[in-house]
Design a protein around this motif. Structure first.
Motif, PDB file in Angstrom:
ATOM      1  N   PRO A 202       0.784  -1.245   0.000  1.00 29.65           N
ATOM      2  CA  PRO A 202       0.000   0.000   0.000  1.00 29.65           C
ATOM      3  C   PRO A 202       0.813   1.291   0.000  1.00 29.65           C
ATOM      4  O   PRO A 202       0.238   2.350  -0.191  1.00 29.65           O
ATOM      5  N   THR A 203       2.113   1.209   0.222  1.00 24.13           N
ATOM      6  CA  THR A 203       2.902   2.454   0.227  1.00 24.13           C
ATOM      7  C   THR A 203       3.910   2.421  -0.920  1.00 24.13           C
ATOM      8  O   THR A 203       4.260   1.351  -1.428  1.00 24.13           O
ATOM      9  N   GLU A 204       4.401   3.603  -1.282  1.00 23.76           N
ATOM     10  CA  GLU A 204       5.402   3.683  -2.362  1.00 23.76           C
ATOM     11  C   GLU A 204       6.652   2.902  -1.971  1.00 23.76           C
ATOM     12  O   GLU A 204       7.276   2.232  -2.789  1.00 23.76           O
ATOM     13  N   GLN A 205       6.957   2.940  -0.660  1.00 18.87           N
ATOM     14  CA  GLN A 205       8.144   2.228  -0.155  1.00 18.87           C
ATOM     15  C   GLN A 205       7.980   0.703  -0.328  1.00 18.87           C
ATOM     16  O   GLN A 205       8.900   0.014  -0.776  1.00 18.87           O
ATOM     17  N   ALA A 206       6.781   0.219  -0.005  1.00 21.90           N
ATOM     18  CA  ALA A 206       6.516  -1.223  -0.144  1.00 21.90           C
ATOM     19  C   ALA A 206       6.583  -1.637  -1.614  1.00 21.90           C
ATOM     20  O   ALA A 206       7.159  -2.674  -1.973  1.00 21.90           O
ATOM     21  N   LEU A 207       6.013  -0.790  -2.453  1.00 20.77           N
ATOM     22  CA  LEU A 207       5.998  -1.100  -3.885  1.00 20.77           C
ATOM     23  C   LEU A 207       7.420  -1.114  -4.453  1.00 20.77           C
ATOM     24  O   LEU A 207       7.765  -1.943  -5.305  1.00 20.77           O
TER      25      LEU A 207
END
Ligand code: HXC
Ligand code: NAP
Length: 273
Positions: A202-207
């Motif tokens: 769900p976050t840009e970091q996770a992606l």
């Protein structure tokens, strides 16, 4: 090299076909001239998709609203599609539900909900569609997930349900081959701009972490998955049945690794654990 696909005169049913990956699959078959029917719970999403399928070039497009958890509604809906479009050449089973939740923190009903949608939905669909499939010649495709063969924290419900989906694929390949019906599972990688990817990363970091783990270095596109369905539905795949095929840029060759931990870590940090 140019590959052309012509599904004129073929009937394609896409269950769960009103958003994301499955809608992309439906639109791809529409562009190839097929007769296409979609189903999902929301009449509004069904209507919107039918308009898009017509604009994309479908020979005929229609849709029915039903919940795959309701066996009678599935049977009735497929009957309506059969009356309108004839025997099913291609059936895509793609309806699914997913949310991240640790086993210790989710209710029994939460676990059951995903099993009812993903696994029992597949059962309802396969049983209702079986008499309506073109024989010989039908190609059935379940849209599965890596959770079927890789454990991910926070995904026990999805892992259990999708493993069942793939074993149905393998078993029905044995039972249905003598009648000329093929069945395979397609396992998408992390597909950009989809609800599934949004829920699990769900976050840009996770992606970005997901992206770094993909050997090809890019997220999948809806069209990557749709292209694999075109192939599996075509005569080019005439000797392919009972297979579970990942379309993932090599991601799942790494196992679940960091991705398998990431969801658990996100959930624990949210609950302060
Ligand atoms: C814990 C949750 C929860 C959550 C729901 N529940 N969300 N528990 N954490 N985030 C619990 C509820 O409290 C309830 O249990 C039970 O689950 C049923 O919830 P409802 O909201 O009543 O269910 P329903 O309205 O039927 O909706 C089903 C749904 C919803 C699965 C919960 O999210 C949905 O409609 N999803 C469809 C779209 C979707 O999920 N797309 C992504 C597919 S991606 P109690 O005990 O309170 O009654 C995918 C794989 C991606 O499948 C893989 C990527 C690599
Ligand atoms: P999505 O956009 O949420 O699509 C799910 C579809 O299923 C929608 O059309 C939804 O429409 C329908 N649906 C959900 N519950 C249903 C029910 N109970 N009865 C009937 N229809 C129902 O999800 P997506 O991310 O594109 O995922 C599509 C498929 O790919 C799923 O099978 C998923 O497991 C698989 N997958 C996705 C990814 C990814 O990166 N996105 C990765 C691996 C596997 P309604 O809301 O109108 O019912």
């Amino acid at each position: 090299m140019t590959i052309t696909t012509d599904f004129t005169g073929k009937t394609v049913i896409v269950v769960g076909g009103t958003s994301g990956i499955n809608r992309g699959i439906a639109e791809t078959f529409a562009r190839s001239g097929a007769r296409v029917a979609v189903a999902s719970r929301s009449q509004e999403k069904v209507d919107d998709t039918v308009t898009a399928l017509t604009e994309a070039g479908a020979e005929t497009a229609m849709g029915v609203a039903f919940d795959v958890r309701d066996a009678d509604a599935v049977a009735k809906g497929l009957q309506q599609m059969h009356e309108a479009l004839g025997d099913f050449d291609i059936l895509i089973s793609g309806a699914a539900g997913n949310f991240p939740a640790l086993m210790a923190e989710m209710s029994v009903n939460a676990f059951r909900t995903v099993v009812e949608i993903d696994l029992m939905g597949t059962v309802h669909l396969m049983k209702a569609a079986y008499p309506l499939l073109k024989r010989p010649g039908a190609s059935v495709i379940s849209i599965s997930a890596p959770q079927a063969f890789l454990p991910y924290e926070g995904q026990a419900h999805v892992c259990a349900a999708k493993a069942g989906v793939d074993m149905i694929t393998r078993t029905l390949a044995l039972e249905w081959s003598p009648e000329g019906i093929r069945i395979n599972s397609v396992v998408p990688g992390y597909i950009a701009d989809t609800e599934g990817a949004r829920r699990l990363a769900p976050t840009e970091q996770a992606l970005e972490m997901v992206r770094r783990n993909i050997p090809q270095g890019r997220l999948g596109a809806v069209q990557d998955v749709a292209n694999s369905c075109l192939w599996l539905a075509s005569d080019l795949a005439d000797h392919v049945t009972g297979q579970v095929i990942s379309v993932d840029g090599g991601l799942y060759q790494r196992g679940s690794g960091q991705l398998g931990q990431m969801i658990g870590q996100m959930l624990r940090s949210k609950s302060g654990g």
